[in-house]
Design a protein around this motif. Structure first.
Motif, PDB file in Angstrom:
ATOM      1  N   GLY A  96      85.445 131.358  25.756  1.00  0.00           N
ATOM      2  CA  GLY A  96      86.702 131.243  26.464  1.00  0.00           C
ATOM      3  C   GLY A  96      87.326 129.879  26.269  1.00  0.00           C
ATOM      4  O   GLY A  96      86.620 128.868  26.291  1.00  0.00           O
ATOM      5  N   VAL A  97      88.626 129.838  26.081  1.00  0.00           N
ATOM      6  CA  VAL A  97      89.349 128.591  25.851  1.00  0.00           C
ATOM      7  C   VAL A  97      90.124 128.174  27.101  1.00  0.00           C
ATOM      8  O   VAL A  97      89.992 127.060  27.581  1.00  0.00           O
ATOM      9  N   ALA A  98      90.941 129.073  27.607  1.00  0.00           N
ATOM     10  CA  ALA A  98      91.754 128.772  28.790  1.00  0.00           C
ATOM     11  C   ALA A  98      92.227 130.073  29.410  1.00  0.00           C
ATOM     12  O   ALA A  98      92.453 131.055  28.707  1.00  0.00           O
ATOM     13  N   ALA A 109      88.260 125.421  29.214  1.00  0.00           N
ATOM     14  CA  ALA A 109      86.914 125.092  28.780  1.00  0.00           C
ATOM     15  C   ALA A 109      86.840 123.585  28.597  1.00  0.00           C
ATOM     16  O   ALA A 109      87.838 122.939  28.230  1.00  0.00           O
ATOM     17  N   GLU A 110      85.662 123.035  28.818  1.00  0.00           N
ATOM     18  CA  GLU A 110      85.509 121.584  28.735  1.00  0.00           C
ATOM     19  C   GLU A 110      85.910 121.036  27.366  1.00  0.00           C
ATOM     20  O   GLU A 110      86.484 119.946  27.270  1.00  0.00           O
ATOM     21  N   PHE A 111      85.648 121.787  26.334  1.00  0.00           N
ATOM     22  CA  PHE A 111      85.859 121.266  24.986  1.00  0.00           C
ATOM     23  C   PHE A 111      87.343 121.200  24.586  1.00  0.00           C
ATOM     24  O   PHE A 111      87.673 120.678  23.528  1.00  0.00           O
ATOM     25  N   ALA A 157      84.790 132.310  31.692  1.00  0.00           N
ATOM     26  CA  ALA A 157      83.517 133.013  31.518  1.00  0.00           C
ATOM     27  C   ALA A 157      83.667 134.520  31.694  1.00  0.00           C
ATOM     28  O   ALA A 157      82.684 135.251  31.553  1.00  0.00           O
ATOM     29  N   ALA A 158      84.880 134.990  31.973  1.00  0.00           N
ATOM     30  CA  ALA A 158      85.085 136.400  32.315  1.00  0.00           C
ATOM     31  C   ALA A 158      85.457 137.264  31.120  1.00  0.00           C
ATOM     32  O   ALA A 158      85.952 138.385  31.295  1.00  0.00           O
TER      33      ALA A 158
END
Length: 125
Positions: free
Chosen positions: A47-49, A60-62, A107-108
Motif C-alpha cells: 500500500g502506498v496511500a 506508507a512510511e516509505f 494495510a487493507a
C-alpha cells in the motif's frame, strides 16, 4: 459496471516527479475508501496511500514527505503526486476503491473489491 482507469505513469530519472490519475466511472452513490498500491517484479503488493470517505489520509512510511494523494470534489478521480522519485519506487501502480471498508488503511489491500489495470512507473538512477 464500475471501473477504475489509471494513467500518468512513465519513465523518469531519480529525483523527478510524476502525477498519477485514476478516473472512476459508474461508482455508486456510496462514499469510498480509495487508494494507491504498487507492485514491483518479484515483490509483494504494498500500500502506498489511502484516503477515506471523510478525507482522512494515510501514507506508507516509505513515501511520506514525497507523495501526495488527493481526490476531486466529485470523488470520481483520485490522484497521486509523486516527487523526489527513487529507483526503488519503480513498480506497477494500481488504484483501488471499495465502499465497504470501514478502516481505510494502506494495510487493507486484500479487502478492496475494485481495482484498476495499473500504470507503470520506472525510475532510473
Amino acid at each position: 459496471q464500475a471501473q477504475l482507469v489509471e494513467s500518468g505513469g512513465g519513465s523518469v530519472q531519480a529525483g523527478g516527479s510524476l502525477r498519477l490519475s485514476c478516473v472512476a466511472t459508474s461508482l455508486s452513490r456510496y462514499n469510498y475508501c480509495m487508494g494507491w498500491w504498487r507492485q514491483a517484479p518479484g515483490k509483494e503488493r504494498e500500500g502506498v496511500a489511502v484516503i477515506d470517505r471523510n478525507g482522512v489520509i494515510q501514507y506508507a512510511e516509505f513515501v511520506k514527505g514525497r507523495f501526495t494523494i488527493s481526490k476531486d470534489n466529485a470523488k470520481t478521480s483520485l490522484f497521486l503526486q509523486m516527487n523526489s522519485l527513487k529507483p526503488e519506487d519503480t513498480a506497477m501502480y494500481y488504484c483501488a476503491a471499495d465502499p465497504r471498508i470501514q478502516i481505510c488503511t494502506v494495510a487493507a489491500g486484500d479487502y478492496f473489491n475494485l481495482w484498476g489495470q495499473g500504470t507503470q512507473v520506472t525510475v532510473s538512477s
